[in-house]
Write a protein that holds these residues in place. Structure first.
Motif, PDB file in Angstrom:
ATOM      1  N   GLU A 129       0.673  -1.074   0.025  1.00 29.79           N
ATOM      2  CA  GLU A 129      -0.021   0.043  -0.041  1.00 29.79           C
ATOM      3  C   GLU A 129       0.832   1.248  -0.031  1.00 29.79           C
ATOM      4  N   PHE A 130       2.120   1.309   0.791  1.00 29.35           N
ATOM      5  CA  PHE A 130       2.758   2.484   0.710  1.00 29.35           C
ATOM      6  C   PHE A 130       3.531   2.730  -0.614  1.00 29.35           C
ATOM      7  N   ALA A 131       3.744   1.470  -1.229  1.00 26.44           N
ATOM      8  CA  ALA A 131       4.351   1.535  -2.396  1.00 26.44           C
ATOM      9  C   ALA A 131       3.433   2.092  -3.696  1.00 26.44           C
ATOM     10  N   THR A 132       2.175   1.600  -3.600  1.00 30.10           N
ATOM     11  CA  THR A 132       1.129   2.053  -4.489  1.00 30.10           C
ATOM     12  C   THR A 132       0.871   3.959  -4.273  1.00 30.10           C
ATOM     13  N   HIS A 133       0.793   4.399  -3.088  1.00 34.64           N
ATOM     14  CA  HIS A 133       0.608   5.761  -2.834  1.00 34.64           C
ATOM     15  C   HIS A 133       1.797   6.626  -2.524  1.00 34.64           C
ATOM     16  N   ALA A 134       2.920   6.212  -2.288  1.00 33.10           N
ATOM     17  CA  ALA A 134       3.977   7.123  -1.962  1.00 33.10           C
ATOM     18  C   ALA A 134       4.085   8.334  -3.034  1.00 33.10           C
ATOM     19  N   ALA A 135       4.321   7.730  -4.425  1.00 31.75           N
ATOM     20  CA  ALA A 135       4.611   8.663  -5.538  1.00 31.75           C
ATOM     21  C   ALA A 135       3.470   9.371  -6.113  1.00 31.75           C
ATOM     22  N   ARG A 136       2.224   8.616  -5.658  1.00 29.95           N
ATOM     23  CA  ARG A 136       1.019   9.465  -6.074  1.00 29.95           C
ATOM     24  C   ARG A 136       0.727  10.557  -5.428  1.00 29.95           C
ATOM     25  N   ILE A 137       1.034  10.675  -4.000  1.00 28.36           N
ATOM     26  CA  ILE A 137       0.765  11.926  -3.343  1.00 28.36           C
ATOM     27  C   ILE A 137       2.125  12.975  -3.413  1.00 28.36           C
ATOM     28  N   LEU A 138       3.031  12.479  -4.028  1.00 25.36           N
ATOM     29  CA  LEU A 138       4.152  13.563  -3.991  1.00 25.36           C
ATOM     30  C   LEU A 138       3.929  14.397  -5.126  1.00 25.36           C
ATOM     31  N   ARG A 139       4.188  15.652  -4.810  1.00 22.89           N
ATOM     32  CA  ARG A 139       4.224  16.615  -6.067  1.00 22.89           C
ATOM     33  C   ARG A 139       5.374  16.337  -6.819  1.00 22.89           C
ATOM     34  N   ALA A 173      13.800  -2.774  -4.917  1.00 24.81           N
ATOM     35  CA  ALA A 173      12.595  -3.229  -5.200  1.00 24.81           C
ATOM     36  C   ALA A 173      11.345  -2.219  -4.477  1.00 24.81           C
ATOM     37  N   LEU A 174      11.734  -1.872  -3.459  1.00 23.99           N
ATOM     38  CA  LEU A 174      10.628  -0.977  -2.835  1.00 23.99           C
ATOM     39  C   LEU A 174      10.512   0.190  -3.604  1.00 23.99           C
ATOM     40  N   LEU A 175      11.673   0.911  -4.128  1.00 27.43           N
ATOM     41  CA  LEU A 175      11.678   2.007  -4.821  1.00 27.43           C
ATOM     42  C   LEU A 175      11.139   1.800  -6.204  1.00 27.43           C
ATOM     43  N   ALA A 176      11.399   0.563  -6.784  1.00 24.35           N
ATOM     44  CA  ALA A 176      10.615   0.387  -8.144  1.00 24.35           C
ATOM     45  C   ALA A 176       9.330   0.366  -8.208  1.00 24.35           C
ATOM     46  N   GLU A 177       8.792  -0.501  -7.141  1.00 23.55           N
ATOM     47  CA  GLU A 177       7.449  -0.812  -6.855  1.00 23.55           C
ATOM     48  C   GLU A 177       6.653   0.535  -6.539  1.00 23.55           C
ATOM     49  N   SER A 178       7.488   1.489  -5.940  1.00 24.23           N
ATOM     50  CA  SER A 178       6.844   2.841  -5.586  1.00 24.23           C
ATOM     51  C   SER A 178       6.937   3.811  -6.779  1.00 24.23           C
ATOM     52  N   GLY A 179       7.421   3.508  -7.846  1.00 25.46           N
ATOM     53  CA  GLY A 179       7.673   4.471  -9.034  1.00 25.46           C
ATOM     54  C   GLY A 179       8.605   5.638  -8.564  1.00 25.46           C
ATOM     55  N   LEU A 180       9.554   5.251  -7.843  1.00 27.23           N
ATOM     56  CA  LEU A 180      10.435   6.285  -7.068  1.00 27.23           C
ATOM     57  C   LEU A 180      11.994   5.693  -7.727  1.00 27.23           C
ATOM     58  N   VAL A 181      12.875   6.697  -7.678  1.00 28.11           N
ATOM     59  CA  VAL A 181      14.331   6.361  -8.150  1.00 28.11           C
ATOM     60  C   VAL A 181      15.242   7.014  -7.036  1.00 28.11           C
ATOM     61  N   LEU A 182      16.134   6.343  -6.718  1.00 26.59           N
ATOM     62  CA  LEU A 182      17.259   6.942  -5.904  1.00 26.59           C
ATOM     63  C   LEU A 182      17.879   8.229  -6.054  1.00 26.59           C
ATOM     64  N   LEU A 217      21.338  -1.694  11.445  1.00 27.27           N
ATOM     65  CA  LEU A 217      21.996  -0.509  10.794  1.00 27.27           C
ATOM     66  C   LEU A 217      20.855   0.306  10.289  1.00 27.27           C
ATOM     67  N   ALA A 218      21.086   1.520  10.017  1.00 22.71           N
ATOM     68  CA  ALA A 218      19.975   2.353   9.261  1.00 22.71           C
ATOM     69  C   ALA A 218      20.612   2.651   7.783  1.00 22.71           C
ATOM     70  N   GLN A 219      19.776   2.210   6.919  1.00 21.46           N
ATOM     71  CA  GLN A 219      19.535   2.532   5.476  1.00 21.46           C
ATOM     72  C   GLN A 219      19.087   3.759   5.279  1.00 21.46           C
ATOM     73  N   CYS A 220      19.636   4.555   4.367  1.00 19.49           N
ATOM     74  CA  CYS A 220      19.065   5.984   4.689  1.00 19.49           C
ATOM     75  C   CYS A 220      18.994   6.527   2.862  1.00 19.49           C
ATOM     76  N   VAL A 221      17.917   6.983   2.633  1.00 19.41           N
ATOM     77  CA  VAL A 221      17.234   7.023   1.140  1.00 19.41           C
ATOM     78  C   VAL A 221      16.559   8.412   1.156  1.00 19.41           C
ATOM     79  N   VAL A 222      17.043   8.981  -0.082  1.00 19.09           N
ATOM     80  CA  VAL A 222      16.125   9.984  -0.481  1.00 19.09           C
ATOM     81  C   VAL A 222      15.762   9.626  -2.007  1.00 19.09           C
ATOM     82  N   ALA A 223      14.645   9.577  -2.074  1.00 24.75           N
ATOM     83  CA  ALA A 223      14.151   9.175  -3.534  1.00 24.75           C
ATOM     84  C   ALA A 223      13.251  10.298  -3.958  1.00 24.75           C
ATOM     85  N   GLN A 224      12.953  10.200  -5.567  1.00 24.46           N
ATOM     86  CA  GLN A 224      12.121  11.081  -6.151  1.00 24.46           C
ATOM     87  C   GLN A 224      11.489  10.319  -7.173  1.00 24.46           C
ATOM     88  N   ILE A 225      10.248  10.899  -7.633  1.00 23.09           N
ATOM     89  CA  ILE A 225       9.705  10.228  -8.564  1.00 23.09           C
ATOM     90  C   ILE A 225      10.429   9.776  -9.983  1.00 23.09           C
TER      91      ILE A 225
END
Length: 228
Positions: A129-139, A173-182, A217-225
């Motif tokens: 559900e997160f993957a479906t909606h994260a990119a949808r709500i982003l400007r 895979a999460l980013l790809a499913e979300s329509g996001l890129v690193l 450990l903490a994996q740290c990510v900034v992604a965009q559409i």
């Protein structure tokens, strides 16, 4: 409440001493680049202090957190306590006690999707559900600022698939499913990217901040559409 400060009310693993400042710096950079206050959706914010820090600085912050009704591992988010903390810190944060897909957030209405050490706790339906909606709500120029635990006691470091807190998430895979890129992140330290190597991570453990409460450990990510 004001004496204790905004970070006193949510028990956390010690990796937050890096995660919170890192996430804050990325959001401030984005605000400076846009020369305005931002609309931030904090997914699974619980009673974590960063939401109130951002709200006190003038950003519009929405905390989307189903609390104990989460299908994975959830923490109690009492609406009354949340309102009291918002008042005490003079930092209004809107709490929506549900999942991202059910929160009713409009498409292309958010500058930042923030999630600090939450996605690894999700059950698979909530992660989808997160993957479906994260990119949808982003400007179109919005960003996702994510930290995701990398547990050292489950696969690919140990035989178990899960521990009491969740499972390791393939970030690529999460980013790809979300329509996001690193946009910002070390691919060699993000599970699922070709550059990632579990033996190399273990070889260099002394370089990393390891959680004191549980081994992660903490994996740290900034992604965009992703470009069309």
């Amino acid at each position: 409440m004001r004496y204790l400060g905004p970070f006193a009310f949510q028990p956390n693993n010690s990796t937050r001493q890096f995660e919170y400042p890192w996430a804050y710096s990325k959001i401030v950079e984005h605000a400076d680049a846009n020369r305005r206050r931002l609309r931030v959706v904090d997914v699974g914010g619980s009673l974590g202090g960063l939401q109130w820090v951002l709200a006190r600085e003038g950003h519009e912050v929405i905390n989307v957190d189903p609390g104990l009704s989460a299908r994975g591992l959830g923490w109690d988010v009492d609406p009354g306590s949340h309102r009291a903390l918002s008042r005490a810190f003079h930092a209004p944060v809107r709490l929506i006690p549900t999942t991202l897909g059910a929160a009713g957030i409009e498409a292309e209405s958010v500058d930042v999707v923030l999630s600090v050490s939450t996605i690894e706790h999700f059950a698979e339906p909530d992660r989808a559900e997160f993957a479906t909606h994260a990119a949808r709500i982003l400007r179109p120029n919005g960003i996702a600022v994510l930290t995701i635990d990398l547990f050292l006691d489950v696969r690919p470091f140990a035989p178990a698939e899960r521990n009491q807190y969740g499972t390791n998430v393939e970030v690529c895979a999460l980013l790809a499913e979300s329509g996001l890129v690193l946009r910002d992140g070390r691919r060699s330290e993000l599970l699922g990217f070709p550059e990632f190597s579990a033996p190399t991570v273990l070889e260099h453990l002394s370089r990393y901040l390891i959680g004191a409460q549980y081994p992660a450990l903490a994996q740290c990510v900034v992604a965009q559409i992703a470009p069309a």
